[in-house]
Design a protein around this motif. Structure first.
Motif, PDB file in Angstrom:
ATOM      1  N   GLU A  12       0.830  -1.201   0.000  1.00  0.00           N
ATOM      2  CA  GLU A  12       0.000   0.000   0.000  1.00  0.00           C
ATOM      3  C   GLU A  12       0.864   1.251   0.000  1.00  0.00           C
ATOM      4  OE1 GLU A  12      -2.186  -0.624   3.599  1.00  0.00           O
ATOM      5  OE2 GLU A  12      -3.506  -2.099   2.695  1.00  0.00           O
ATOM      6  N   ASN A  13       0.326   2.335  -0.558  1.00  0.00           N
ATOM      7  CA  ASN A  13       1.044   3.606  -0.494  1.00  0.00           C
ATOM      8  C   ASN A  13       0.769   4.259   0.865  1.00  0.00           C
ATOM      9  OD1 ASN A  13      -1.462   4.876  -0.641  1.00  0.00           O
ATOM     10  ND2 ASN A  13      -1.250   5.439  -2.782  1.00  0.00           N
ATOM     11  N   ARG A  14       1.248   5.431   1.073  1.00  0.00           N
ATOM     12  CA  ARG A  14       1.129   6.102   2.367  1.00  0.00           C
ATOM     13  C   ARG A  14      -0.317   6.411   2.763  1.00  0.00           C
ATOM     14  NH1 ARG A  14       6.013   5.580   3.753  1.00  0.00           N
ATOM     15  NH2 ARG A  14       7.727   6.435   2.572  1.00  0.00           N
ATOM     16  N   LEU A  15      -1.219   6.451   1.782  1.00  0.00           N
ATOM     17  CA  LEU A  15      -2.624   6.725   2.066  1.00  0.00           C
ATOM     18  C   LEU A  15      -3.435   5.448   2.285  1.00  0.00           C
ATOM     19  CD1 LEU A  15      -3.217   9.544  -0.564  1.00  0.00           C
ATOM     20  CD2 LEU A  15      -2.784   9.796   1.891  1.00  0.00           C
ATOM     21  N   GLY A  16      -2.769   4.299   2.211  1.00  0.00           N
ATOM     22  CA  GLY A  16      -3.455   3.025   2.407  1.00  0.00           C
ATOM     23  C   GLY A  16      -4.115   2.480   1.158  1.00  0.00           C
ATOM     24  N   ILE A  17      -3.799   3.052   0.010  1.00  0.00           N
ATOM     25  CA  ILE A  17      -4.355   2.588  -1.260  1.00  0.00           C
ATOM     26  C   ILE A  17      -3.387   1.579  -1.873  1.00  0.00           C
ATOM     27  CG2 ILE A  17      -5.063   3.302  -3.582  1.00  0.00           C
ATOM     28  CD1 ILE A  17      -5.703   6.063  -2.326  1.00  0.00           C
ATOM     29  N   THR A  18      -3.936   0.487  -2.389  1.00  0.00           N
ATOM     30  CA  THR A  18      -3.113  -0.580  -2.956  1.00  0.00           C
ATOM     31  C   THR A  18      -2.323  -0.083  -4.157  1.00  0.00           C
ATOM     32  OG1 THR A  18      -4.718  -2.227  -2.249  1.00  0.00           O
ATOM     33  CG2 THR A  18      -3.143  -2.892  -3.945  1.00  0.00           C
ATOM     34  N   GLN A  19      -1.006  -0.276  -4.088  1.00  0.00           N
ATOM     35  CA  GLN A  19      -0.128   0.038  -5.217  1.00  0.00           C
ATOM     36  C   GLN A  19       0.018  -1.173  -6.115  1.00  0.00           C
ATOM     37  OE1 GLN A  19       3.513   1.329  -3.217  1.00  0.00           O
ATOM     38  NE2 GLN A  19       3.335   3.254  -4.329  1.00  0.00           N
ATOM     39  N   LYS A  20       0.308  -2.313  -5.492  1.00  0.00           N
ATOM     40  CA  LYS A  20       0.524  -3.551  -6.240  1.00  0.00           C
ATOM     41  C   LYS A  20       0.566  -4.702  -5.245  1.00  0.00           C
ATOM     42  CE  LYS A  20       5.571  -3.041  -6.095  1.00  0.00           C
ATOM     43  NZ  LYS A  20       6.799  -2.971  -6.899  1.00  0.00           N
ATOM     44  N   HIS A  21       0.678  -5.901  -5.782  1.00  0.00           N
ATOM     45  CA  HIS A  21       0.874  -7.100  -4.983  1.00  0.00           C
ATOM     46  C   HIS A  21       2.249  -7.649  -5.317  1.00  0.00           C
ATOM     47  CE1 HIS A  21      -3.509  -6.715  -4.968  1.00  0.00           C
ATOM     48  NE2 HIS A  21      -3.455  -7.351  -3.813  1.00  0.00           N
ATOM     49  N   VAL A  22       2.948  -8.156  -4.296  1.00  0.00           N
ATOM     50  CA  VAL A  22       4.250  -8.786  -4.506  1.00  0.00           C
ATOM     51  C   VAL A  22       4.230 -10.166  -3.854  1.00  0.00           C
ATOM     52  CG1 VAL A  22       5.487  -6.584  -4.637  1.00  0.00           C
ATOM     53  CG2 VAL A  22       5.299  -7.758  -2.445  1.00  0.00           C
ATOM     54  N   SER A  23       5.088 -11.019  -4.329  1.00  0.00           N
ATOM     55  CA  SER A  23       5.209 -12.366  -3.791  1.00  0.00           C
ATOM     56  C   SER A  23       6.582 -12.520  -3.143  1.00  0.00           C
ATOM     57  CB  SER A  23       5.040 -13.380  -4.923  1.00  0.00           C
ATOM     58  OG  SER A  23       5.293 -14.681  -4.459  1.00  0.00           O
ATOM     59  N   VAL A  24       6.614 -13.034  -1.934  1.00  0.00           N
ATOM     60  CA  VAL A  24       7.877 -13.272  -1.230  1.00  0.00           C
ATOM     61  C   VAL A  24       7.850 -14.678  -0.638  1.00  0.00           C
ATOM     62  CG1 VAL A  24       8.250 -10.837  -0.677  1.00  0.00           C
ATOM     63  CG2 VAL A  24       7.027 -12.269   0.929  1.00  0.00           C
ATOM     64  N   PRO A  25       9.016 -15.310  -0.521  1.00  0.00           N
ATOM     65  CA  PRO A  25       9.049 -16.640   0.103  1.00  0.00           C
ATOM     66  C   PRO A  25       8.567 -16.573   1.551  1.00  0.00           C
ATOM     67  CG  PRO A  25      11.136 -16.133  -0.987  1.00  0.00           C
ATOM     68  CD  PRO A  25      10.325 -14.876  -0.981  1.00  0.00           C
ATOM     69  N   LEU A  26       7.880 -17.603   1.972  1.00  0.00           N
ATOM     70  CA  LEU A  26       7.341 -17.657   3.325  1.00  0.00           C
ATOM     71  C   LEU A  26       8.434 -17.497   4.382  1.00  0.00           C
ATOM     72  CD1 LEU A  26       4.971 -18.142   5.261  1.00  0.00           C
ATOM     73  CD2 LEU A  26       5.425 -20.591   5.045  1.00  0.00           C
ATOM     74  N   ASP A  27       9.625 -18.016   4.107  1.00  0.00           N
ATOM     75  CA  ASP A  27      10.691 -17.953   5.117  1.00  0.00           C
ATOM     76  C   ASP A  27      11.238 -16.535   5.326  1.00  0.00           C
ATOM     77  OD1 ASP A  27      12.142 -17.694   2.781  1.00  0.00           O
ATOM     78  OD2 ASP A  27      13.380 -19.467   3.110  1.00  0.00           O
ATOM     79  N   ARG A  28      10.788 -15.567   4.529  1.00  0.00           N
ATOM     80  CA  ARG A  28      11.193 -14.156   4.733  1.00  0.00           C
ATOM     81  C   ARG A  28      10.342 -13.475   5.812  1.00  0.00           C
ATOM     82  NH1 ARG A  28      14.658 -11.872   0.641  1.00  0.00           N
ATOM     83  NH2 ARG A  28      15.063 -10.439   2.346  1.00  0.00           N
ATOM     84  N   LEU A  29       9.252 -14.140   6.231  1.00  0.00           N
ATOM     85  CA  LEU A  29       8.347 -13.554   7.217  1.00  0.00           C
ATOM     86  C   LEU A  29       8.623 -14.075   8.618  1.00  0.00           C
ATOM     87  CD1 LEU A  29       4.895 -13.741   5.404  1.00  0.00           C
ATOM     88  CD2 LEU A  29       6.488 -11.847   5.476  1.00  0.00           C
ATOM     89  N   ARG A  30       8.442 -13.202   9.573  1.00  0.00           N
ATOM     90  CA  ARG A  30       8.514 -13.602  10.982  1.00  0.00           C
ATOM     91  C   ARG A  30       7.160 -13.269  11.606  1.00  0.00           C
ATOM     92  NH1 ARG A  30      12.128 -10.224  13.115  1.00  0.00           N
ATOM     93  NH2 ARG A  30      10.654  -9.138  14.423  1.00  0.00           N
ATOM     94  N   VAL A  31       6.502 -14.297  12.104  1.00  0.00           N
ATOM     95  CA  VAL A  31       5.184 -14.145  12.694  1.00  0.00           C
ATOM     96  C   VAL A  31       5.317 -14.286  14.203  1.00  0.00           C
ATOM     97  CG1 VAL A  31       2.838 -15.053  12.742  1.00  0.00           C
ATOM     98  CG2 VAL A  31       4.178 -15.188  10.639  1.00  0.00           C
ATOM     99  N   ALA A  32       4.913 -13.260  14.908  1.00  0.00           N
ATOM    100  CA  ALA A  32       4.941 -13.309  16.369  1.00  0.00           C
ATOM    101  C   ALA A  32       3.574 -13.755  16.859  1.00  0.00           C
ATOM    102  CB  ALA A  32       5.310 -11.948  16.944  1.00  0.00           C
ATOM    103  N   PRO A  33       3.502 -14.869  17.586  1.00  0.00           N
ATOM    104  CA  PRO A  33       2.207 -15.344  18.085  1.00  0.00           C
ATOM    105  C   PRO A  33       1.530 -14.274  18.945  1.00  0.00           C
ATOM    106  CG  PRO A  33       3.938 -16.960  18.498  1.00  0.00           C
ATOM    107  CD  PRO A  33       4.603 -15.711  18.009  1.00  0.00           C
ATOM    108  N   GLY A  34       0.241 -14.133  18.731  1.00  0.00           N
ATOM    109  CA  GLY A  34      -0.535 -13.190  19.515  1.00  0.00           C
ATOM    110  C   GLY A  34      -0.468 -11.753  19.034  1.00  0.00           C
ATOM    111  N   GLU A  35       0.372 -11.468  18.046  1.00  0.00           N
ATOM    112  CA  GLU A  35       0.463 -10.107  17.504  1.00  0.00           C
ATOM    113  C   GLU A  35      -0.316 -10.014  16.211  1.00  0.00           C
ATOM    114  OE1 GLU A  35       4.204  -8.178  17.100  1.00  0.00           O
ATOM    115  OE2 GLU A  35       4.912  -8.851  19.052  1.00  0.00           O
ATOM    116  N   ARG A  36      -0.728  -8.825  15.876  1.00  0.00           N
ATOM    117  CA  ARG A  36      -1.505  -8.578  14.667  1.00  0.00           C
ATOM    118  C   ARG A  36      -0.606  -8.205  13.492  1.00  0.00           C
ATOM    119  NH1 ARG A  36      -4.908  -9.920  11.572  1.00  0.00           N
ATOM    120  NH2 ARG A  36      -5.868  -8.343  10.336  1.00  0.00           N
ATOM    121  N   ARG A  37       0.697  -8.287  13.673  1.00  0.00           N
ATOM    122  CA  ARG A  37       1.611  -7.881  12.608  1.00  0.00           C
ATOM    123  C   ARG A  37       2.586  -8.997  12.265  1.00  0.00           C
ATOM    124  NH1 ARG A  37       5.083  -2.961  14.816  1.00  0.00           N
ATOM    125  NH2 ARG A  37       6.678  -3.579  13.383  1.00  0.00           N
ATOM    126  N   VAL A  38       3.101  -8.893  11.047  1.00  0.00           N
ATOM    127  CA  VAL A  38       4.107  -9.804  10.518  1.00  0.00           C
ATOM    128  C   VAL A  38       5.276  -8.931  10.100  1.00  0.00           C
ATOM    129  CG1 VAL A  38       4.614 -11.395   8.630  1.00  0.00           C
ATOM    130  CG2 VAL A  38       2.363 -11.408   9.663  1.00  0.00           C
TER     131      VAL A  38
END
Length: 131
Positions: free
Chosen positions: A88-114
């Motif tokens: 998303e851009n700074r206004l929250g409007i979708t710019q594009k979609h990108v694909s990344v490998p799952l292992d690039r993400l860190r998910v913290a249990p109980g948090e709403r963010r990745v």
């Protein structure tokens, strides 16, 4: 008068667990097919797709990039291979979609963010993912 249909609906929903418990067991899988999952709980360290989708995505420089939009699954390996992120851009409007490998993400249990293991500029410069 509107209470009668609601009561009937609630009574029907209350009966669903009993119906599910009395259902006949599924037939055994054909030879060569993987057996159906029978676990009654999720193993430690695992999460459900529902818990990952729509989570806010932050870069390593703590900038909110967008959110998890979709998962790419390899049925032959039976695993998630990539995550589609709505950038998303700074206004929250979708710019594009990108694909990344799952292992690039860190998910913290109980948090709403990745958190994605990339700087915000690097994520924004990724090529668009054609959905």
């Amino acid at each position: 008068m509107k209470f009668i249909p609601m009561a009937a609906l609630l009574t029907g929903l209350a009966a669903l667990p009993a119906l599910a418990q009395t259902a006949a067991p599924a037939a055994a899988p054909a030879q060569g097919n993987a057996p159906a999952a029978t676990a009654s709980s999720i193993p430690a360290g695992h999460i459900r797709a529902e818990q990952l989708l729509d989570r806010d995505v932050y870069s390593t420089d703590n900038v909110e990039i967008g959110e998890v939009e979709d998962l790419v699954i390899d049925p032959a390996q039976g695993r998630i291979t990539a995550v589609v992120i709505e950038v998303e851009n700074r206004l929250g409007i979708t710019q594009k979609h990108v694909s990344v490998p799952l292992d690039r993400l860190r998910v913290a249990p109980g948090e709403r963010r990745v958190t994605i293991n990339m700087a915000s500029g690097d994520i924004r410069s990724l090529p668009a993912f054609n959905r």
